[in-house]
Design a protein around this motif. Structure first.
Motif, PDB file in Angstrom:
ATOM      1  N   TRP A   1      18.100   0.095  10.841  1.00  0.00           N
ATOM      2  CA  TRP A   1      17.352  -0.215   9.630  1.00  0.00           C
ATOM      3  C   TRP A   1      16.122  -0.676   9.881  1.00  0.00           C
ATOM      4  O   TRP A   1      15.911  -1.229  10.807  1.00  0.00           O
TER       5      TRP A   1
ATOM      6  N   ASN B   1      13.053  -2.829   7.417  1.00  0.00           N
ATOM      7  CA  ASN B   1      12.441  -3.547   6.663  1.00  0.00           C
ATOM      8  C   ASN B   1      11.659  -2.928   5.590  1.00  0.00           C
ATOM      9  O   ASN B   1      10.361  -2.893   6.096  1.00  0.00           O
TER      10      ASN B   1
ATOM     11  N   LEU C   1       8.668  -5.984   4.525  1.00  0.00           N
ATOM     12  CA  LEU C   1       8.113  -6.901   5.424  1.00  0.00           C
ATOM     13  C   LEU C   1       6.517  -6.569   5.510  1.00  0.00           C
ATOM     14  O   LEU C   1       6.291  -5.416   5.492  1.00  0.00           O
TER      15      LEU C   1
ATOM     16  N   LEU D   1      16.266 -12.025   8.339  1.00  0.00           N
ATOM     17  CA  LEU D   1      16.014 -10.954   8.172  1.00  0.00           C
ATOM     18  C   LEU D   1      14.578 -10.528   7.623  1.00  0.00           C
ATOM     19  O   LEU D   1      14.048  -9.292   7.798  1.00  0.00           O
ATOM     20  N   ARG D   2      14.137 -11.226   6.753  1.00  0.00           N
ATOM     21  CA  ARG D   2      12.992 -11.180   6.077  1.00  0.00           C
ATOM     22  C   ARG D   2      11.762 -10.969   7.165  1.00  0.00           C
ATOM     23  O   ARG D   2      10.627 -10.198   6.839  1.00  0.00           O
TER      24      ARG D   2
ATOM     25  N   HIS E   1      11.582  -6.364  11.552  1.00  0.00           N
ATOM     26  CA  HIS E   1      10.989  -5.224  11.010  1.00  0.00           C
ATOM     27  C   HIS E   1      12.051  -4.165  11.187  1.00  0.00           C
ATOM     28  O   HIS E   1      12.467  -3.514  10.250  1.00  0.00           O
TER      29      HIS E   1
ATOM     30  N   ARG F   1      16.532  -3.979   3.651  1.00  0.00           N
ATOM     31  CA  ARG F   1      16.719  -3.030   4.725  1.00  0.00           C
ATOM     32  C   ARG F   1      17.392  -1.756   4.273  1.00  0.00           C
ATOM     33  O   ARG F   1      18.060  -1.682   3.203  1.00  0.00           O
TER      34      ARG F   1
END
Length: 118
Positions: free
Chosen positions: A104, A106, A109, A33-34, A37, A75
């Protein structure tokens, strides 16, 4: 992502049915998930989910832990829309829906150089 040379995914839509909770858990644990975006996903609440079980309280705690993992990785929920049905964990719930589409972004990012103004 690595095989195709994509360091960042700018937009991902996921409708994984009952597997969404385990997939999200895996993405949190693996750090995937990192590098995403904007994530839009349909989350289903009518069943516990793939490989999720236990009492209703345990399932709700599990779902919450997955959502907390999303939050911990930066998130932020920017939009939600209710779907159909009124069943949560096979129970009829008047003020709930069987699924929701959640969006969501990020907040951690690093922007892609392709998105920066020239």
């Amino acid at each position: 992502m690595a095989t195709l040379g994509h360091p960042v995914v700018h937009f991902l839509y996921a409708d994984l049915l009952s597997a969404v909770w385990r997939v999200f858990q895996n993405w949190v644990e693996m750090g995937t998930l990192r590098r995403i975006h904007h994530l839009v996903a349909k989350v289903h609440l009518h069943l516990a989910g793939f490989e999720a079980g236990g009492s209703e309280e345990q399932v709700l705690r599990y779902w919450f832990s997955v959502l907390r993992g999303l939050w911990a990785l930066g998130r932020r929920l920017v939009h939600s829309s209710a779907g159909g049905g009124r069943s949560v964990l096979k129970r009829s719930v008047e003020n709930a829906r069987s699924y929701y589409t959640l969006s969501w972004v990020n907040t951690r990012l690093i922007p892609s150089p392709f998105l920066l103004p020239h």
